[in-house]
Design a protein around this motif. Structure first.
Motif, PDB file in Angstrom:
ATOM      1  N   UNK A 199       0.851  -1.188   0.000  1.00 57.68           N
ATOM      2  CA  UNK A 199       0.000   0.000   0.000  1.00 57.68           C
ATOM      3  C   UNK A 199       0.888   1.240   0.000  1.00 57.68           C
ATOM      4  N   UNK A 200       1.966   1.167   0.797  1.00 61.17           N
ATOM      5  CA  UNK A 200       3.004   2.201   0.713  1.00 61.17           C
ATOM      6  C   UNK A 200       4.343   1.572   1.048  1.00 61.17           C
ATOM      7  N   UNK A 201       5.412   2.283   0.707  1.00 55.71           N
ATOM      8  CA  UNK A 201       6.751   1.755   0.950  1.00 55.71           C
ATOM      9  C   UNK A 201       7.346   1.148  -0.305  1.00 55.71           C
ATOM     10  N   UNK A 202       8.589   0.711  -0.200  1.00 57.05           N
ATOM     11  CA  UNK A 202       9.310   0.227  -1.376  1.00 57.05           C
ATOM     12  C   UNK A 202      10.067  -1.056  -1.117  1.00 57.05           C
ATOM     13  N   UNK A 203      10.177  -1.864  -2.164  1.00 50.21           N
ATOM     14  CA  UNK A 203      11.013  -3.063  -2.131  1.00 50.21           C
ATOM     15  C   UNK A 203      12.036  -2.944  -3.261  1.00 50.21           C
ATOM     16  N   UNK A 204      13.309  -3.042  -2.910  1.00 48.88           N
ATOM     17  CA  UNK A 204      14.368  -2.989  -3.918  1.00 48.88           C
ATOM     18  C   UNK A 204      15.102  -4.327  -3.917  1.00 48.88           C
ATOM     19  N   UNK A 205      14.980  -5.042  -5.041  1.00 52.92           N
ATOM     20  CA  UNK A 205      15.613  -6.359  -5.158  1.00 52.92           C
ATOM     21  C   UNK A 205      16.700  -6.275  -6.221  1.00 52.92           C
ATOM     22  N   UNK A 206      17.922  -6.551  -5.808  1.00 53.52           N
ATOM     23  CA  UNK A 206      19.052  -6.571  -6.734  1.00 53.52           C
ATOM     24  C   UNK A 206      19.083  -5.288  -7.587  1.00 53.52           C
ATOM     25  N   UNK A 207      18.862  -4.158  -6.928  1.00 50.68           N
ATOM     26  CA  UNK A 207      18.969  -2.864  -7.611  1.00 50.68           C
ATOM     27  C   UNK A 207      17.708  -2.377  -8.303  1.00 50.68           C
ATOM     28  N   UNK A 208      16.665  -3.215  -8.369  1.00 54.07           N
ATOM     29  CA  UNK A 208      15.428  -2.782  -9.038  1.00 54.07           C
ATOM     30  C   UNK A 208      14.297  -2.577  -8.032  1.00 54.07           C
ATOM     31  N   UNK A 209      13.577  -1.476  -8.201  1.00 53.63           N
ATOM     32  CA  UNK A 209      12.470  -1.183  -7.296  1.00 53.63           C
ATOM     33  C   UNK A 209      11.241  -1.984  -7.735  1.00 53.63           C
ATOM     34  N   UNK A 212       8.498  -2.772  -6.309  1.00 56.14           N
ATOM     35  CA  UNK A 212       7.175  -2.278  -5.971  1.00 56.14           C
ATOM     36  C   UNK A 212       6.696  -1.195  -6.940  1.00 56.14           C
ATOM     37  N   UNK A 213       7.572  -0.720  -7.837  1.00 55.75           N
ATOM     38  CA  UNK A 213       7.158   0.329  -8.778  1.00 55.75           C
ATOM     39  C   UNK A 213       7.071  -0.144 -10.220  1.00 55.75           C
ATOM     40  N   UNK A 214       7.387  -1.423 -10.458  1.00 53.63           N
ATOM     41  CA  UNK A 214       7.395  -1.914 -11.838  1.00 53.63           C
ATOM     42  C   UNK A 214       5.984  -2.162 -12.338  1.00 53.63           C
ATOM     43  N   UNK A 249       3.128  -4.496 -14.171  1.00 57.30           N
ATOM     44  CA  UNK A 249       2.856  -5.910 -13.913  1.00 57.30           C
ATOM     45  C   UNK A 249       3.761  -6.820 -14.739  1.00 57.30           C
ATOM     46  N   UNK A 250       3.931  -6.474 -16.015  1.00 56.57           N
ATOM     47  CA  UNK A 250       4.755  -7.296 -16.900  1.00 56.57           C
ATOM     48  C   UNK A 250       6.198  -7.375 -16.437  1.00 56.57           C
ATOM     49  N   UNK A 251       6.739  -6.206 -16.100  1.00 54.77           N
ATOM     50  CA  UNK A 251       8.146  -6.182 -15.677  1.00 54.77           C
ATOM     51  C   UNK A 251       8.310  -6.844 -14.323  1.00 54.77           C
ATOM     52  N   UNK A 252       7.296  -6.689 -13.451  1.00 49.66           N
ATOM     53  CA  UNK A 252       7.362  -7.342 -12.140  1.00 49.66           C
ATOM     54  C   UNK A 252       7.363  -8.867 -12.313  1.00 49.66           C
ATOM     55  N   UNK A 253       6.541  -9.340 -13.247  1.00 48.86           N
ATOM     56  CA  UNK A 253       6.498 -10.782 -13.522  1.00 48.86           C
ATOM     57  C   UNK A 253       7.855 -11.266 -14.030  1.00 48.86           C
ATOM     58  N   UNK A 254       8.451 -10.479 -14.944  1.00 48.24           N
ATOM     59  CA  UNK A 254       9.748 -10.883 -15.486  1.00 48.24           C
ATOM     60  C   UNK A 254      10.819 -10.898 -14.397  1.00 48.24           C
ATOM     61  N   UNK A 255      10.816  -9.843 -13.576  1.00 50.29           N
ATOM     62  CA  UNK A 255      11.795  -9.762 -12.491  1.00 50.29           C
ATOM     63  C   UNK A 255      11.640 -10.950 -11.536  1.00 50.29           C
TER      64      UNK A 255
END
Ligand SMILES: Nc1ncnc2c1ncn2[C@@H]1O[C@H](COP(=O)(O)OP(=O)(O)O)[C@@H](O)[C@H]1O
Ligand SMILES: [Mg+2]
Length: 260
Positions: free
Chosen positions: A71-81, A83-85, A87-93
């Protein structure tokens, strides 16, 4: 007795979560599942999220792995945010960087062990029968100790073996992060130990970064660090260090001192 292992394999932060909140809407009401969680996990680290049922562990794991959005806040995994991607890019990541293991094994009944483990390659359009994919499949089959059972279908395996197939499938792409949600929750004590041992081996032998969700201190004791989750918050972080004996006593003692 000293059972400490050098944790020189542990590196830089690979996952960072900042002030995560998650509110689920249920008709007119809503549930605050997470109320401001921040967490940093270093490459090669084995972290347990431990807490009672309903405390927000699965919600947190899903946000960390990009299965759902905060709902708020951020997740950064291996340099990529994450929580802001889109849907498609989040799925790929998620496909490229994470592996998930759940309480129920989610294997495909008609596929044999090798084919189930090969699924991430098959889905990505790679031929799992040769080259690098074939080598990786062989490697994870050895890691989870299923050599000789490659042609068995899930219904021809014990529950523990089925979960080890799920672990192998999650590891075969060499994800930056392995997320496991109560992977021993559906297994007896000894069988649960086999799964935890397989996770532990992947951490020690391959430098696999792991986040394990559990309500069980004996399972959490395999981790280098335990984050105690309660009411949507991380109440306490307990550094156990890397120990070969996985004894739960230091963790249980610490929890008792904290009144948990
Ligand atoms: N999809 C959902 N819709 C509404 N409420 C949910 C949903 N998922 C979880 N919750 C609620 O959020 C809280 C945390 O749940 P969860 O993260 O599953 O906890 P845990 O994994 O620690 O048992 C609980 O109160 C639960 O009922
Ligand atoms: Mg849960």
């Amino acid at each position: 007795m000293t059972t400490g292992l050098p944790d020189s394999t542990i590196g830089q932060p690979i996952l960072e979560a900042h002030q995560l909140t998650k509110r689920y809407r249920l008709g007119a009401t809503s549930v605050e599942a997470l109320r401001g969680v921040s967490l940093s996990v270093r490459a090669g680290e084995f972290v347990a999220l431990m807490g009672p049922s309903g405390s927000g562990k699965s919600t947190l794991l899903h946000l960390l792995g990009g299965l759902d959005r905060p709902t708020s806040g951020e997740v950064i995994l291996d340099g990529e945010t994450v929580s802001r991607l889109s849907d498609d890019r989040a799925t790929r990541l998620r496909r490229e960087k994470t592996g998930f293991v759940f309480q129920f094994f989610n294997l495909i009944p008609l596929l044999d062990v090798r084919e189930n483990i090969a699924l991430p390659f098959t889905i990505a359009g790679q031929d799992p029968r040769s080259g690098e994919p074939a080598a990786r499949i062989r490697e994870v089959i050895e890691l989870v100790d299923l050599a000789g059972k490659e042609r068995h279908r899930p219904d021809q395996l014990s529950a523990g073996e089925q979960q080890r197939v799920a672990v192998a499938r999650a590891l075969v792409t060499r994800p930056a992060l392995l997320l496991a949600d109560e992977p021993t929750g559906n297994l007896d004590y000894t069988t649960g130990g086999e799964i935890l041992h397989a996770l532990w081996r992947s951490c020690v032998e391959r430098g696999q970064t792991i986040i394990l969700v559990t309500h069980d201190a004996k399972a959490a004791a395999y981790a280098d660090r335990v984050c105690v989750v309660q009411d949507g918050r991380i109440l306490e972080e307990i550094e156990l260090g890397r120990r070969e004996d996985h004894a739960a006593t230091p963790l249980i003692t610490r929890l008792a001192q904290l009144g948990l």
